[in-house]
Design a protein around this motif. Sequence first.
Motif, PDB file in Angstrom:
ATOM      1  N   GLU A  19       8.996 -76.745 -29.465  1.00  6.19           N
ATOM      2  CA  GLU A  19       9.949 -76.548 -28.380  1.00  6.19           C
ATOM      3  C   GLU A  19       9.329 -77.083 -27.097  1.00  6.19           C
ATOM      4  O   GLU A  19       8.203 -76.728 -26.753  1.00  6.19           O
ATOM      5  CB  GLU A  19      10.286 -75.067 -28.220  1.00  6.19           C
ATOM      6  CG  GLU A  19      11.285 -74.780 -27.116  1.00  6.19           C
ATOM      7  CD  GLU A  19      11.559 -73.295 -26.958  1.00  6.19           C
ATOM      8  OE1 GLU A  19      11.418 -72.789 -25.826  1.00  6.19           O
ATOM      9  OE2 GLU A  19      11.879 -72.642 -27.967  1.00  6.19           O
ATOM     10  N   ASP A  40      11.229 -77.716 -21.293  1.00  2.90           N
ATOM     11  CA  ASP A  40      12.560 -77.445 -20.744  1.00  2.90           C
ATOM     12  C   ASP A  40      13.421 -76.605 -21.674  1.00  2.90           C
ATOM     13  O   ASP A  40      14.601 -76.387 -21.416  1.00  2.90           O
ATOM     14  CB  ASP A  40      13.276 -78.761 -20.417  1.00  2.90           C
ATOM     15  CG  ASP A  40      13.487 -79.646 -21.644  1.00  2.90           C
ATOM     16  OD1 ASP A  40      13.034 -79.258 -22.745  1.00  2.90           O
ATOM     17  OD2 ASP A  40      14.092 -80.724 -21.514  1.00  2.90           O
ATOM     18  N   SER A  77      14.277 -77.339 -24.798  1.00  2.00           N
ATOM     19  CA  SER A  77      14.913 -78.110 -25.859  1.00  2.00           C
ATOM     20  C   SER A  77      13.981 -78.220 -27.068  1.00  2.00           C
ATOM     21  O   SER A  77      12.759 -78.150 -26.947  1.00  2.00           O
ATOM     22  CB  SER A  77      15.282 -79.512 -25.356  1.00  2.00           C
ATOM     23  OG  SER A  77      14.113 -80.227 -24.957  1.00  2.00           O
ATOM     24  N   ALA A  78      14.604 -78.406 -28.238  1.00  2.00           N
ATOM     25  CA  ALA A  78      13.833 -78.516 -29.479  1.00  2.00           C
ATOM     26  C   ALA A  78      13.454 -79.975 -29.718  1.00  2.00           C
ATOM     27  O   ALA A  78      14.258 -80.893 -29.498  1.00  2.00           O
ATOM     28  CB  ALA A  78      14.641 -77.985 -30.653  1.00  2.00           C
ATOM     29  N   TYR A  79      12.214 -80.187 -30.153  1.00  2.83           N
ATOM     30  CA  TYR A  79      11.774 -81.527 -30.519  1.00  2.83           C
ATOM     31  C   TYR A  79      12.281 -81.833 -31.919  1.00  2.83           C
ATOM     32  O   TYR A  79      12.143 -81.026 -32.840  1.00  2.83           O
ATOM     33  CB  TYR A  79      10.249 -81.601 -30.463  1.00  2.83           C
ATOM     34  CG  TYR A  79       9.689 -82.982 -30.710  1.00  2.83           C
ATOM     35  CD1 TYR A  79       9.969 -84.026 -29.829  1.00  2.83           C
ATOM     36  CD2 TYR A  79       8.880 -83.238 -31.810  1.00  2.83           C
ATOM     37  CE1 TYR A  79       9.461 -85.287 -30.045  1.00  2.83           C
ATOM     38  CE2 TYR A  79       8.361 -84.501 -32.027  1.00  2.83           C
ATOM     39  CZ  TYR A  79       8.653 -85.525 -31.148  1.00  2.83           C
ATOM     40  OH  TYR A  79       8.150 -86.784 -31.362  1.00  2.83           O
ATOM     41  N   GLU A  80      12.877 -83.006 -32.083  1.00  2.70           N
ATOM     42  CA  GLU A  80      13.594 -83.308 -33.320  1.00  2.70           C
ATOM     43  C   GLU A  80      12.663 -83.393 -34.529  1.00  2.70           C
ATOM     44  O   GLU A  80      12.969 -82.862 -35.592  1.00  2.70           O
ATOM     45  CB  GLU A  80      14.368 -84.621 -33.164  1.00  2.70           C
ATOM     46  CG  GLU A  80      15.498 -84.539 -32.133  1.00  2.70           C
ATOM     47  CD  GLU A  80      16.257 -85.840 -32.032  1.00  2.70           C
ATOM     48  OE1 GLU A  80      15.874 -86.805 -32.725  1.00  2.70           O
ATOM     49  OE2 GLU A  80      17.240 -85.883 -31.271  1.00  2.70           O
TER      50      GLU A  80
END
Length: 390
Positions: A248, A251, A253-256
């Motif tokens: 994560e 910010d 958001s999740a890292y793909e």
Amino acid sequence: MKSPVRFSAPAVLASVTSLLFLTACDKKAPPKGAPPPQKVEVLTVQPHSIQVHTRLPGRISAYEIAMVRPQVSGVLQKRLFVEGADVVAGQQLYQIDPSIYQAAYDSANGQLAQAKANAVTANAKLERYGPLKAAHAVSKQEYDDALAASRSADAQILIARGQVETAATNLRYTHVNSPISGRIGRTILTVGALVQAGQTSNLAVVTRLDPIYVDVNLPAISLLRLRREVASGQIHTNPDNSVPVSLELEDGSAYEAGGKMQFSEVNVDEATATVVVRAVFPNPQKLLLPGMYVHATLDEGVNPAALLVPVQAVTRNSHGDPQVLLVNADNKVELRQIDVGAMQGTDWVVNSGLKEGERVIVIGLQKVHPGDKVTPAPFTENSSSEAGKK
């Protein structure tokens, strides 16, 4: 006829005062009623099936990093790269003035040629002296001198070849090349600057960003638990037996792309009782950069009987240990120390200290103390929201 009885004013006043005093003594003050038990809202602890995760803060670290420094002294003539671009191993980055190194190389080649010529003469003389020595036409001393001269000439060839190699290496070092493939940062020195062999300052820095490392600090006790879970199969591993890790970003958001656990430090930090655990992630888009703050999450499988308590129900004592207030069968408050694990949404996962069916105070715990009699009511999420607005 009897004369009327007369009372003096002081006597009447004294009698009235005595009467009032006796009347007041006969009337007792009504006792005050005891306050009703404090109302609290309690959560009855029940087991839940949850997906267990360990979420750990970490920092991004470069997979490889190379400090570009000069190996020879001279003036920078050219910069042959674009700052912030990707470079490959062996690509020329700078050109140092090669004139003095070219001259040294040419001179070393000349000395090598001279040494070879001298060796030809010395070896020819030795060959002539061989038959003459056998015929006793030359003395043994003359033959020995010829032999020493021949061997000395051969040695001079080796010395000259070494000087040529040194000169060639220094000339090659005037081409400052990238030692690794990666992304190069800004140039520290510009064209025209004088650089020195062995200087401590960099010309530039090349960083390999794909793949990239994530270093997290894991409590040593948690590392032992994770290893047991891997061994028991509770944590599902990749085909290569590595532990999968998700990421994560700062910010939220999740890292793909997913990563995998690769390494753990062999020593535990005595000050913090933690160990550095390293995960590796693919980074083809160069989104992850060294120094970034992230959260790594390890999937630990399913806990079918986890006990959860809301965050607001848990307080901590002066030593930082978690504790809760319970309502026993007599509706009296008890203090209980517990051990909590990871967060599950807005709840703590309780590792020990609570049992199924016990009632934990969630709302109103600031108004009661251990031993108080209370009136419990069921806790609901709506009451938690209303309490948060007050």
